[in-house]
Design an enzyme around this catalytic site. Structure first.
Site, PDB file in Angstrom:
ATOM      1  N   HIS A   3      42.551-114.058  86.365  1.00 44.27           N
ATOM      2  CA  HIS A   3      41.484-114.545  87.233  1.00 44.27           C
ATOM      3  C   HIS A   3      41.598-116.042  87.508  1.00 44.27           C
ATOM      4  CE1 HIS A   3      38.830-110.964  85.707  1.00 44.27           C
ATOM      5  NE2 HIS A   3      39.800-110.586  86.525  1.00 44.27           N
ATOM      6  N   GLU A  29      47.147-105.763  93.287  1.00 44.67           N
ATOM      7  CA  GLU A  29      47.726-106.830  92.478  1.00 44.67           C
ATOM      8  C   GLU A  29      49.195-106.512  92.232  1.00 44.67           C
ATOM      9  OE1 GLU A  29      45.232-107.153  89.019  1.00 44.67           O
ATOM     10  OE2 GLU A  29      43.413-107.232  90.233  1.00 44.67           O
ATOM     11  N   GLU A  31      46.448-101.096  85.479  1.00 47.56           N
ATOM     12  CA  GLU A  31      46.896-102.469  85.705  1.00 47.56           C
ATOM     13  C   GLU A  31      47.336-103.154  84.414  1.00 47.56           C
ATOM     14  OE1 GLU A  31      43.737-105.309  86.624  1.00 47.56           O
ATOM     15  OE2 GLU A  31      42.290-103.677  86.636  1.00 47.56           O
TER      16      GLU A  31
END
Length: 400
Positions: free
Chosen positions: A230, A260, A356
């Site tokens: 982040h 992503e 992820e």
């Protein structure tokens, strides 16, 4: 001049992300849970639950907002500064409170709930100050934390939600390709990020001409800035051989999706390639585990073992996936559906979850940087459907 504590200001036509029946179905399920728990009225104060049950995504700017649900009413409570916009974007009724005197907000809430009732509230959102005011104004007979109840409901997506999420994932892919096209040595992170954001906003406006457009963004990181998932965008200039993190996040009617990917500028060294390929293999293995009947904790354990066998588990930084729906980087989180050791939730058809895996290799170590691949999966009756289209891995994402 007469200065009312609250009033109704309704003008224009209602425009909502879903058909009215979608909200009626959600409210029917909620009211059944209320009845089962002896709750007379729910006072929702979070952006995610207000949006989920009404369609209205508020802009607080320090002011309180709410959705009050009883067995017969669903009423958003909004500030005068917003005029009739909350009514136009809410499924049910709307009351506007004034700021002529302090705490008119709670007087408006009281006008719907009545005093001395059993009140459902969100303990993970209501501040201590607002809880004291709630107790003072509503004089509740009892209070019940409904945050866990509503989270369980939000974890199971309707057909209409899945259709929206599928379209959102397509928008994320559009942003991904725009980011890819903007990558070159000598370009700043911020310039690449803006290319992806602009492409997504234009795509959203084309696909959803009646929506409100807000909050779509890109995190594009390079080099050492890839170490956190982040980390904000900076003005760092891309260099040949840099590791990159592409992260596109379209927001449509409070619904979040994400793409992503790991990439490299022009070339990738051998040590980095080895770690990247291992993370891609973990990603593919993880996707194969997402099926009905599998628990989040068990899936996590299997991926942990996969990394441990390759002496990479020490580089893992967070869980392996999370739910999708009404959530954002500053509101909402369906924490009961995350791929972590401490989550025992069992996957069911209709859930939507990411895969992820991320490895962060420290600076000064061969292959340093953050590696992450992220797809969105809809859990089906016998497995999953991957709704992310942008490709991953070294074959596609060494950009020259």
């Amino acid at each position: 001049m007469d200065r009312p504590e609250f009033y109704r200001f309704h003008q224009g036509e209602k425009t909502l992300p879903f058909e009215p029946q979608e909200y009626e179905t959600r409210l029917t399920r909620l009211r059944a849970d209320m009845e089962a728990n002896g709750i007379d009225a729910c006072v929702f104060t979070s952006m995610h639950n207000v949006a989920y049950y009404s369609g209205f995504l508020y802009c607080a700017f320090g002011r309180p907002y709410a959705l009050v649900v009883t067995q017969t009413e669903d009423v958003t409570i909004s500030a005068g500064i917003d005029a009739a916009q909350p009514w136009r974007r809410s499924h049910g009724d709307n009351i506007t409170y004034t700021d002529w005197q302090r705490n008119n907000y709670w007087r408006a809430v009281l006008s719907v709930t009545g005093a001395g009732k059993t009140i459902g509230h969100e303990a993970d959102h209501l501040t201590l100050t607002q809880q004291e005011l709630m107790d003072s104004f509503l004089s509740p007979k009892a209070v019940v934390d409904v945050a866990p109840i509503t989270m369980r409901q939000r974890m199971h997506k309707s057909a209409a939600e899945i259709a929206l999420i599928r379209s959102c994932a397509g928008v994320a892919d559009v942003g991904g390709y725009a980011v890819r096209d903007a990558i070159r040595a000598g370009t700043r992170e911020i310039d690449v990020a803006m290319a992806g954001r602009d492409a997504m906003e234009l795509e959203i406006a084309q696909r959803f001409p009646d929506a409100e457009y807000r909050d779509t963004w890109v995190w594009f990181q390079s080099g050492i800035n890839t170490d956190g998932a982040h980390n904000p965008v900076t003005g760092r200039t891309l260099l040949k051989g840099d590791i990159l993190s592409l992260n596109t996040f379209p927001m449509i009617s409070a619904y979040y999706t994400a793409l992503e990917r790991t990439l490299f500028v022009d070339t990738v060294d051998h040590a980095s390639l080895k770690i990247w390929e291992a993370n891609v293999a973990a990603h593919e293995y993880g996707v194969s585990l997402l099926k009905p009947g599998a628990s989040c904790a068990h899936i996590t354990e299997k991926i942990n073992n996969f990394f441990e066998e390759r002496d990479l588990l020490q580089y893992r930084t967070f869980g392996y996936g999370h739910s999708f729906g009404v959530l954002s980087h500053y509101y909402g989180r369906e924490a009961g559906l995350e791929l972590r050791e401490d989550i025992d939730t069992v996957l069911e058809p209709g859930m939507v979850i990411s895969m992820e895996p991320m490895l962060t290799v420290p600076e000064g170590t061969d292959g340093a940087g953050g590696y992450r691949e992220h797809d969105i999966l809809v859990i089906t009756e016998d497995g999953n459907e991957n709704i992310t289209g942008y490709p991953y891995g070294p074959e596609h994402n060494v950009i020259s």
